[in-house]
Design an enzyme around this catalytic site. Structure first.
Site, PDB file in Angstrom:
ATOM      1  N   SER A   1       0.679  -1.141   0.114  1.00 27.30           N
ATOM      2  CA  SER A   1      -0.029  -0.051   0.186  1.00 27.30           C
ATOM      3  C   SER A   1       0.751   1.126   0.064  1.00 27.30           C
ATOM      4  CB  SER A   1      -0.911   0.139   1.058  1.00 27.30           C
ATOM      5  OG  SER A   1      -0.276   0.208   2.438  1.00 27.30           O
TER       6      SER A   1
ATOM      7  N   ILE B   1       3.148   4.257  -0.488  1.00 28.40           N
ATOM      8  CA  ILE B   1       4.534   4.719  -1.189  1.00 28.40           C
ATOM      9  C   ILE B   1       4.901   3.555  -1.829  1.00 28.40           C
ATOM     10  CG2 ILE B   1       6.660   5.338  -0.997  1.00 28.40           C
ATOM     11  CD1 ILE B   1       6.021   7.471   1.182  1.00 28.40           C
TER      12      ILE B   1
ATOM     13  N   SER C   1      11.659   9.607   7.201  1.00 27.41           N
ATOM     14  CA  SER C   1      10.748  10.339   7.257  1.00 27.41           C
ATOM     15  C   SER C   1      11.337  11.888   7.849  1.00 27.41           C
ATOM     16  CB  SER C   1       9.462   9.799   8.330  1.00 27.41           C
ATOM     17  OG  SER C   1       8.653  10.936   8.699  1.00 27.41           O
TER      18      SER C   1
ATOM     19  N   TYR D   1       8.003   6.403  17.044  1.00 29.17           N
ATOM     20  CA  TYR D   1       8.314   6.483  15.594  1.00 29.17           C
ATOM     21  C   TYR D   1       9.296   7.456  15.470  1.00 29.17           C
ATOM     22  CZ  TYR D   1       7.219   7.421  10.853  1.00 29.17           C
ATOM     23  OH  TYR D   1       7.407   7.707   9.336  1.00 29.17           O
TER      24      TYR D   1
ATOM     25  N   LYS E   1      12.949   6.235  13.620  1.00 28.41           N
ATOM     26  CA  LYS E   1      13.662   6.965  12.340  1.00 28.41           C
ATOM     27  C   LYS E   1      14.780   7.683  12.596  1.00 28.41           C
ATOM     28  CE  LYS E   1      10.089   5.803   9.391  1.00 28.41           C
ATOM     29  NZ  LYS E   1      10.578   4.839   8.538  1.00 28.41           N
TER      30      LYS E   1
ATOM     31  N   SER F   1      -1.469   8.221   2.280  1.00 26.86           N
ATOM     32  CA  SER F   1      -1.368   6.749   2.263  1.00 26.86           C
ATOM     33  C   SER F   1      -2.168   6.354   3.317  1.00 26.86           C
ATOM     34  CB  SER F   1       0.062   6.624   2.283  1.00 26.86           C
ATOM     35  OG  SER F   1       0.839   6.721   3.717  1.00 26.86           O
TER      36      SER F   1
END
Length: 338
Positions: free
Chosen positions: A60, A62, A190, A203, A207, A239
């Site tokens: 799904s 990107i 990101s 998150y 990253k 997305s």
């Protein structure tokens, strides 16, 4: 032309250049090095044709759009994710709309958190296609929860999936690339790997860890100039990443995933990603404004950026606690400026 007139023209150009660059930046949806490569650099259809490209998180968002656009370039595709029916759907889309045949696409189910399976998966790809030219580390999940409310399982899952899973798969593929002395490792990071934002502490941590690891890895590959690492930092993209975000509990779904219209279209994001891959760019920022400006502030003025993010973060947290889209104010900003 007299010398005096020439000097006046040069002075005028010197004054106009910063203005032109400012206008370009205000309208930019990527860093200026990337946009220069889009204008004057090598084209993906020249550089990526006939390569074997392995895309994780291909079911799904990107990853799906990347597979779709790559299918038009005549590459061999390996599509990996956990959801096999969705991978098969992406494969059908690539076959129907791309330039590939059945033999050119391998659906390879993969759980990034099952690190013991990565060596076997790598051998499967090599048995099928004989090489791996590009590994696109795209798999991962986001987060929407306050740090003090999230249990430790959430942080563990984010590190296991986003960071350790990506590192493990890369380490499985890297010996093959080192043997061939060529290859591209693409990391879909990101802007949260540059900035830090509320409601995404785990998150952001995962990253930031990716950024540190792959920058360090690049310094260890100086004897292999044919192996390039491309760190790509997208901002908000249309997305399912927010829809599938972890909350304060592993089993609890996110109730309000918010509006998507203010985010960058996935097809434009992937177009720029392909430009970056074709030109072997090392650090790539892809985002609409104002998020792109925020990344620059975090990179070059981190103290001021932290103060600004704390101010803006109050509104984000307030929206979240009220059961609304945490980024609702960005949606209103985009609508106003459109």
């Amino acid at each position: 032309m007299t010398w005096e007139l020439l000097l006046w023209l040069l002075a005028l150009c010197a004054l106009l250049l910063p203005v032109v660059q400012l206008v370009r930046f205000v309208r930019a949806d990527g860093d200026l090095t990337l946009l220069w490569a889009e204008w004057q650099g090598r084209r993906p259809e020249w550089e990526l044709t006939d390569m074997v490209v392995w895309v994780t998180g291909a079911s799904s968002g990107i990853g799906e759009e990347l597979a779709f656009q790559l299918s038009k370039l005549g590459v061999s595709l390996v599509l990996s994710a956990r959801r096999v029916p969705e991978l098969e759907r992406v494969k059908r889309r690539c076959l129907e709309n791309g330039n590939l045949k059945e033999k050119d696409i391998l659906v390879l189910p993969l759980d990034l958190t099952d690190r013991s399976s990565h060596e076997v998966a790598t051998k499967t790809v090599l048995q099928e296609f004989g090489k791996i030219d590009i590994l696109v580390n795209n798999g991962g999940r986001s987060q929407r929860s306050l740090a003090q409310d999230a249990n430790m399982d959430v942080f563990k899952e984010l590190i296991e999936l986003n960071y350790l899973g990506t590192v493990s798969l890369t380490k499985s593929v890297l010996p093959h690339m080192m043997e061939r002395k060529q290859g591209k490792i693409v990391v879909i990071n990101s802007l949260s790997g540059i900035a830090s934002v509320p409601l995404s502490s785990g998150y952001c941590a995962s990253k930031h860890a990716l950024r540190g690891f792959f920058n360090s890895l690049q310094t260890e590959l100086t004897e292999y100039p044919g192996i390039t690492i491309c760190n790509i930092y997208p901002g908000p993209v249309q997305s399912d990443i927010v829809k599938n975000a972890l909350t304060e509990d592993i089993a609890k779904p996110l109730i309000n995933s918010g509006d998507q219209h203010y985010k960058m279209a996935a097809d434009r994001c992937v177009q720029l990603m392909l430009i970056a891959m074709a030109n072997d760019l090392k650090d790539v920022w892809i985002s609409d404004q104002p998020f792109l400006s925020v990344a620059y502030v975090w990179q070059y003025m981190p103290t001021w950026a932290l103060w600004l993010t704390c101010k803006l973060g109050k509104k984000r947290i307030k929206n979240f606690k009220s059961g609304m889209d945490a980024d609702l104010y960005f949606s209103k900003w985009k609508t106003k400026h459109e």
